[in-house]
Design a protein around this motif. Structure first.
Motif, PDB file in Angstrom:
ATOM      1  N   ASP A  70      16.683  18.070  22.031  1.00 51.76           N
ATOM      2  CA  ASP A  70      17.914  17.807  21.293  1.00 51.76           C
ATOM      3  C   ASP A  70      19.080  18.616  21.855  1.00 51.76           C
ATOM      4  O   ASP A  70      20.233  18.191  21.796  1.00 51.76           O
ATOM      5  CB  ASP A  70      17.718  18.117  19.803  1.00 51.76           C
ATOM      6  CG  ASP A  70      16.541  17.336  19.226  1.00 51.76           C
ATOM      7  OD1 ASP A  70      16.016  16.460  19.938  1.00 51.76           O
ATOM      8  OD2 ASP A  70      16.149  17.603  18.084  1.00 51.76           O
TER       9      ASP A  70
ATOM     10  N   ILE B 186      17.824  16.542   9.513  1.00 53.33           N
ATOM     11  CA  ILE B 186      17.154  16.166   8.284  1.00 53.33           C
ATOM     12  C   ILE B 186      15.986  17.115   8.076  1.00 53.33           C
ATOM     13  O   ILE B 186      15.191  17.305   9.003  1.00 53.33           O
ATOM     14  CB  ILE B 186      16.667  14.708   8.376  1.00 53.33           C
ATOM     15  CG1 ILE B 186      17.893  13.790   8.472  1.00 53.33           C
ATOM     16  CG2 ILE B 186      15.794  14.329   7.184  1.00 53.33           C
ATOM     17  CD1 ILE B 186      17.689  12.600   9.326  1.00 53.33           C
TER      18      ILE B 186
ATOM     19  N   ALA C 111       9.861  15.458  19.481  1.00 49.26           N
ATOM     20  CA  ALA C 111       9.967  16.755  18.817  1.00 49.26           C
ATOM     21  C   ALA C 111       8.744  17.559  19.222  1.00 49.26           C
ATOM     22  O   ALA C 111       7.625  17.049  19.162  1.00 49.26           O
ATOM     23  CB  ALA C 111      10.021  16.569  17.306  1.00 49.26           C
TER      24      ALA C 111
ATOM     25  N   THR D 237      11.072   8.664  16.800  1.00 47.33           N
ATOM     26  CA  THR D 237      12.223   8.473  15.920  1.00 47.33           C
ATOM     27  C   THR D 237      13.304   7.561  16.516  1.00 47.33           C
ATOM     28  O   THR D 237      13.804   6.662  15.837  1.00 47.33           O
ATOM     29  CB  THR D 237      12.834   9.844  15.546  1.00 47.33           C
ATOM     30  OG1 THR D 237      11.797  10.660  15.004  1.00 47.33           O
ATOM     31  CG2 THR D 237      13.951   9.697  14.546  1.00 47.33           C
TER      32      THR D 237
HETATM   33  N1  LIG Z   1      14.098  15.874  10.939  1.00 42.28           N
HETATM   34  C1  LIG Z   1      14.887  15.486  11.954  1.00 42.28           C
HETATM   35  N2  LIG Z   1      16.216  15.735  11.934  1.00 42.28           N
HETATM   36  C2  LIG Z   1      17.012  15.361  12.936  1.00 42.28           C
HETATM   37  N3  LIG Z   1      16.566  14.717  14.032  1.00 42.28           N
HETATM   38  C3  LIG Z   1      15.263  14.436  14.119  1.00 42.28           C
HETATM   39  C4  LIG Z   1      14.358  14.807  13.092  1.00 42.28           C
HETATM   40  N4  LIG Z   1      13.126  14.386  13.456  1.00 42.28           N
HETATM   41  C5  LIG Z   1      13.264  13.807  14.662  1.00 42.28           C
HETATM   42  N5  LIG Z   1      14.549  13.822  15.068  1.00 42.28           N
HETATM   43  C6  LIG Z   1      15.116  13.287  16.321  1.00 42.28           C
HETATM   44  O1  LIG Z   1      14.162  12.427  16.912  1.00 42.28           O
HETATM   45  C7  LIG Z   1      13.704  12.956  18.153  1.00 42.28           C
HETATM   46  C8  LIG Z   1      12.253  12.613  18.374  1.00 42.28           C
HETATM   47  O2  LIG Z   1      11.434  13.179  17.399  1.00 42.28           O
HETATM   48  P1  LIG Z   1       9.943  12.688  17.107  1.00 42.28           P
HETATM   49  O3  LIG Z   1       9.989  11.222  16.971  1.00 42.28           O
HETATM   50  O4  LIG Z   1       9.562  13.371  15.819  1.00 42.28           O
HETATM   51  O5  LIG Z   1       9.106  13.140  18.254  1.00 42.28           O
HETATM   52  C9  LIG Z   1      14.047  14.421  18.089  1.00 42.28           C
HETATM   53  O6  LIG Z   1      14.193  14.959  19.387  1.00 42.28           O
HETATM   54  C10 LIG Z   1      15.360  14.397  17.312  1.00 42.28           C
HETATM   55  O7  LIG Z   1      16.441  14.001  18.148  1.00 42.28           O
END
Ligand SMILES: Nc1ncnc2c1ncn2[C@@H]1O[C@H](COP(=O)(O)O)[C@@H](O)[C@H]1O
Ligand SMILES: Cc1cc2nc3c(=O)[nH]c(=O)nc-3n(C[C@H](O)[C@H](O)[C@H](O)COP(=O)(O)OP(=O)(O)OC[C@H]3O[C@@H](n4cnc5c(N)ncnc54)[C@H](O)[C@@H]3O)c2cc1C
Lengths: 252, 308
Positions: free
Chosen positions: A39, A63, A123, A131
């Protein structure tokens, strides 16, 4: 064009992770937390777009728990213009699943009308890698994941993606969602004056309920285990011994 | 219960290893229907029909499905989803691109990089770069899952499943392919190779990375790299092994000039035998190595090539 950057508060990538004794998850109390490294790259890219005159405003959104404020302040100190915190949990151990995050982000997108969402590819806590793709699906937008190069030209963007076979370049219609990979850029450090300035930048606070999104997890955590530890091996004195050992094992 | 498995198809060809490993994982869930999609996919479909345990193959051929663009591929899968409780794929970059999109369209939470199947709704997956293994139970009506191929053995060949063709869904026309940069190589593929030789920042330059490649060629191995080696331009991105690169579990993994950061270990610590060559005896890589050699790689690797 407005750029929306979702940033997640995660355990710092240098911290040694400990599984909680009761198997409910990983211990996050009193552990150093940081912005998800991917991020940071997304924030950097957004700021560079603004510096290049291709974006007017960079909005960071996070979030999770209230403490994600710190993560947003980091984004503001790097150069984001304003931030939105969506409080969706009280306990730092509660992870909001990508589907719920994507649903909240879809509402934020509806409100903010960005031309581009720059998210991380993954993440580093849940390692879900989902996401951005989910948000794109919910909005019916195009998506370009695992980006190592982004070139916006009017109503489309040319994005080079890091894929198993090497590199793939695609052209996507704007508005779009790009998830960024490690080699897109090297994020800047926030300078002290910018950290001070960031304290005065606007940070709006909302809740998941404000957006009418149910964040109840779809995946119940049954248990969390330590991985099997590898047995310590031996240090061999020289190449001859190494070769002999490998022959003995029948691997060469 | 029925399972729809998205086959890994590259330019009309089936990636047998990844697909056959996912079949092994999927068989535990029910009857497996394989979907081969692409601008040309018939040959891939025929190849998939031979994998043991495949009950049926669907072939979707359409220009819009070429290059596995996420939007059109996800639309196709969703159009077929009605008949299946599980929609699965090997956890390749293609599937990681497509499957979360499918899941969101079905209002389901994707379960990525699954390393173990407990039952039809309960799965194990590594989190925090493999520092923890989480068991999760899905309450979604349809489970959308990607399987970490390094933990499953490939299903054998010898089957003869019926092959049917299915129409592509309407092309949403949101994205288009521009070009691929794929280096042709005679070496084995990284994720299925029996031996992997990887180089890290310690190798020092793109020029010297040839040394790693020579050792790999001597062993008939695939070449891998740490993130630092890729970032520094010594090796191409598709060689990166680790949390955010490829996950490998060969019989023999040789790490040369790699310190052993947790993010790197995440991609190789399930290898059967690990060899580390590093001049720093304190390097964390030695804590996971079966055989460690504390030496300068520029003397040790040439000697190793000579003596193997
Ligand atoms: N709780 C969160 N708040 C803000 N951005 C998020 C959150 N969870 C995931 N993301 C965004 O989605 C990306 C991929 O996350 P993930 O799909 O959990 O591996 C992260 O690098 C963030 O850019
Ligand atoms: C979000 C995130 C994701 C990441 N994902 C990955 C990933 O997927 N894969 C990955 O690999 N890393 C990943 N990393 C990076 C990881 O944290 C380490 O920085 C990286 O693995 C270090 O690479 P290295 O071991 O080659 O370099 P270094 O840590 O610099 O180690 C170089 C080693 O070479 C040795 N050496 C130097 N010269 C010689 C010589 N002449 N002979 C012998 N030994 C020598 C040194 O002793 C040292 O141990 C990620 C990091 C982050 C933040």
């Amino acid at each position: 064009m407005k750029v929306l950057v979702p940033v997640k508060r995660v355990i710092d990538y240098n911290v040694k992770v400990r599984v909680k004794a009761d198997g409910s998850g990983v211990d996050l109390a009193n552990v150093k937390m940081s912005m998800n490294p991917f991020d940071e790259i997304a924030v950097e890219e957004a700021i560079r777009l603004k510096e290049a005159g291709k974006a007017e405003e960079v909005v960071a959104v996070s979030i999770g728990v209230k403490q994600a404020q710190e993560t947003l302040r980091t984004a503001l100190a790097m150069g984001a213009d304003r931030a939105i915190l969506v409080v969706a949990a009280d306990d730092v151990h509660t992870d909001i699943e990508p589907l719920a995050v994507a649903k909240i982000l879809a509402k934020v997108v509806e409100e903010e009308q960005p031309g581009l969402v720059l998210a991380g590819k993954q993440a580093i806590d849940n390692d879900m890698n989902a996401t951005g793709q989910m948000l794109s699906a919910l909005l019916g937008w195009s998506q370009a994941t695992f980006a190592s190069d982004v070139d916006i030209e009017g109503d489309s963007a040319k994005v080079t993606r890091e894929v198993d076979g090497g590199l793939q370049t695609i052209s996507v219609k704007m508005p779009t969602i790009v998830t960024v990979d490690l080699r897109l850029n090297e994020p800047r450090y926030a300078s002290l004056p910018n950290i001070m300035k960031a304290k005065k930048k606007p940070l709006d606070e909302k809740t998941a309920a404000d957006y009418g999104v149910d964040v109840t997890p779809r995946l119940e955590i049954v248990k969390t285990d330590e991985p099997e530890a590898r047995q310590a091996g031996e240090i061999v004195p020289d190449v001859d011994t190494l070769v002999a050992k490998l022959k003995e094992k029948g691997v060469v | 219960m029925a399972v729809l498995l998205l086959a890994e198809v590259n330019n009309g060809e089936l990636a047998m290893d990844a697909t056959a490993k996912a079949v092994t994982a999927a068989k535990a869930l029910g009857d497996v229907t394989v979907l081969a999609a692409g601008a040309s996919a018939a040959a891939a479909g025929d190849a998939a029909a031979k994998i043991d345990g495949v009950a049926k193959v669907l072939v979707a051929e359409d220009a819009s499905l070429g290059h596995r663009l996420a939007e059109s591929t996800a639309t196709l899968i969703v159009s077929l989803a009605g008949d299946y409780e599980h929609i699965v794929a090997p956890a390749t970059t293609d599937a990681k691109n497509v499957m979360p999109r499918v899941a969101a369209l079905l209002d389901a939470m994707v379960i990525s990089d699954v390393s173990g199947v407990v039952d039809g709704s309960t799965f194990e997956r590594p989190i925090y770069a493999g520092n923890a293994i989480q068991t999760v139970k899905s309450s979604d009506a349809k489970k959308v899952v990607t399987f970490r191929t390094s933990t499953f053995d490939a299903a054998g060949e010898g089957g003869a499943a019926p092959v049917e063709s299915v129409p592509a869904a309407a092309d949403p026309g949101l994205s288009s392919w521009v070009e691929d940069k794929v280096a042709a190589s005679d070496r084995p593929e990284l994720t299925s190779a029996g031996i992997v030789v990887s180089g890290g920042r310690g190798v020092g330059s793109e020029e010297d990375f040839k040394l790693i490649e020579s050792l790999a060629d001597k062993l008939g191995a695939a070449v891998g790299a740490s993130r630092a080696a890729v970032d520094s331009g010594y090796a191409p991105n598709d060689w990166q092994v680790g949390q955010t690169g490829k996950v490998v579990a060969p019989d023999l993994y040789v790490a040369v000039g790699i310190s052993g950061a947790i993010q790197h270990l995440a991609g190789m610590k399930d290898s059967k035998i690990i060899v580390a060559i590093n001049k720093d005896e304190e390097a964390p890589i030695f804590q996971v190595a079966d055989y460690g050699l504390v030496a300068d790689l520029f003397t040790a690797v040439p000697e190793l090539i000579e003596k193997l």
